[in-house]
Design a protein around this motif. Structure first.
Motif, PDB file in Angstrom:
ATOM      1  N   UNK A  39       0.818  -1.216   0.000  1.00 43.69           N
ATOM      2  CA  UNK A  39       0.000   0.000   0.000  1.00 43.69           C
ATOM      3  C   UNK A  39       0.850   1.264   0.000  1.00 43.69           C
ATOM      4  N   UNK A  40       1.970   1.246   0.754  1.00 46.09           N
ATOM      5  CA  UNK A  40       2.803   2.449   0.859  1.00 46.09           C
ATOM      6  C   UNK A  40       3.594   2.743  -0.407  1.00 46.09           C
ATOM      7  N   UNK A  41       3.619   1.819  -1.330  1.00 50.23           N
ATOM      8  CA  UNK A  41       4.281   2.041  -2.628  1.00 50.23           C
ATOM      9  C   UNK A  41       3.213   2.594  -3.560  1.00 50.23           C
ATOM     10  N   UNK A  42       3.176   3.932  -3.689  1.00 51.98           N
ATOM     11  CA  UNK A  42       2.075   4.563  -4.408  1.00 51.98           C
ATOM     12  C   UNK A  42       2.161   4.397  -5.912  1.00 51.98           C
ATOM     13  N   UNK A  43       3.331   4.117  -6.422  1.00 51.36           N
ATOM     14  CA  UNK A  43       3.499   3.971  -7.859  1.00 51.36           C
ATOM     15  C   UNK A  43       4.836   4.539  -8.270  1.00 51.36           C
ATOM     16  N   UNK A  44       4.939   4.888  -9.532  1.00 51.52           N
ATOM     17  CA  UNK A  44       6.194   5.435 -10.037  1.00 51.52           C
ATOM     18  C   UNK A  44       5.901   6.689 -10.849  1.00 51.52           C
ATOM     19  N   UNK A  45       6.906   7.541 -10.937  1.00 47.46           N
ATOM     20  CA  UNK A  45       6.794   8.688 -11.831  1.00 47.46           C
ATOM     21  C   UNK A  45       8.046   8.745 -12.692  1.00 47.46           C
ATOM     22  N   UNK A  46       7.878   9.334 -13.838  1.00 50.06           N
ATOM     23  CA  UNK A  46       8.986   9.499 -14.773  1.00 50.06           C
ATOM     24  C   UNK A  46       9.591  10.870 -14.520  1.00 50.06           C
ATOM     25  N   UNK A  47      10.795  10.872 -13.972  1.00 51.43           N
ATOM     26  CA  UNK A  47      11.476  12.125 -13.657  1.00 51.43           C
ATOM     27  C   UNK A  47      12.620  12.296 -14.643  1.00 51.43           C
ATOM     28  N   UNK A  53      10.294   5.310  -7.892  1.00 48.71           N
ATOM     29  CA  UNK A  53       9.202   4.803  -7.055  1.00 48.71           C
ATOM     30  C   UNK A  53       8.826   5.832  -5.996  1.00 48.71           C
ATOM     31  N   UNK A  54       7.544   5.932  -5.675  1.00 48.57           N
ATOM     32  CA  UNK A  54       7.049   6.900  -4.699  1.00 48.57           C
ATOM     33  C   UNK A  54       6.532   6.156  -3.466  1.00 48.57           C
ATOM     34  N   UNK A  55       7.105   6.492  -2.306  1.00 51.64           N
ATOM     35  CA  UNK A  55       6.720   5.891  -1.036  1.00 51.64           C
ATOM     36  C   UNK A  55       5.840   6.878  -0.274  1.00 51.64           C
ATOM     37  N   UNK A  56       4.659   6.423   0.135  1.00 50.81           N
ATOM     38  CA  UNK A  56       3.760   7.232   0.954  1.00 50.81           C
ATOM     39  C   UNK A  56       4.216   7.074   2.408  1.00 50.81           C
ATOM     40  N   UNK A  57       4.916   8.090   2.931  1.00 54.71           N
ATOM     41  CA  UNK A  57       5.464   7.969   4.282  1.00 54.71           C
ATOM     42  C   UNK A  57       4.380   7.812   5.336  1.00 54.71           C
ATOM     43  N   UNK A  58       3.241   8.513   5.168  1.00 51.89           N
ATOM     44  CA  UNK A  58       2.156   8.385   6.148  1.00 51.89           C
ATOM     45  C   UNK A  58       1.722   6.921   6.231  1.00 51.89           C
TER      46      UNK A  58
END
Length: 157
Positions: A39-47, A53-58
């Motif tokens: 769940x905390x792995x929100x997805x990925x973005x192309x930078x 990978x984007x981690x939802x710290x909350x």
């Protein structure tokens, strides 16, 4: 020796990451969700051509998913040789502390957040900042997920 940290907020709590690990801070933008991720792995973005990978710290700290809006921020940090985005509510400041000011995290209570913290510091204004241990933030399970075939396939495209 003084160490600088970027401080940021998740709800009413303040956290900090070593400024030397921070590569960029950007506003929240749409991401691509990947199947079978925690769940905390929100997805990925192309930078700029790099898949981050984007981690939802909350969520990682056991406080539920962030209802991300354009007001939220993503702190791009370098963990090992991989850039990782940390979703947080807002950036607060750059703070500087002597190593002797950093206190150990009490291990009395078992909390999901304790394992991800390297120490606690109190600012001159009396606010406590929990310092994030980036190497422990990515447990074995998420490290494996980040190195999984879905992400590898995306990076090769």
């Amino acid at each position: 020796m003084r160490t600088q940290f970027i401080s940021f907020a998740i709800g009413d709590d303040q956290y900090g990451v070593d400024i030397m690990a921070v590569r960029e801070i950007k506003g929240w933008s749409e991401i691509t969700h990947l199947p079978k991720q925690p769940d905390y792995m929100r997805g990925v973005l192309n930078l700029r051509g790099s898949i981050v990978p984007i981690i939802d710290l909350r969520c990682r700290f056991g406080q539920g998913l962030t209802d991300a809006t354009a007001l939220h921020i993503v702190i791009i940090v370098q963990i090992g040789n991989r850039p990782v985005g940390l979703l947080a509510d807002r950036v607060l400041d750059i703070v500087s502390f002597e190593g002797t000011q950093i206190q150990a995290v009490p291990r009395i209570a078992q909390s999901a957040r304790v394992d991800f913290l390297s120490g606690l510091v109190t600012t001159d204004e009396g606010f406590m900042i929990a310092l994030i241990d980036l190497n422990n933030l990515l447990s074995t399970s998420i490290s494996e997920a980040l190195a999984g075939p879905e992400l590898d396939n995306i990076q090769k495209d």
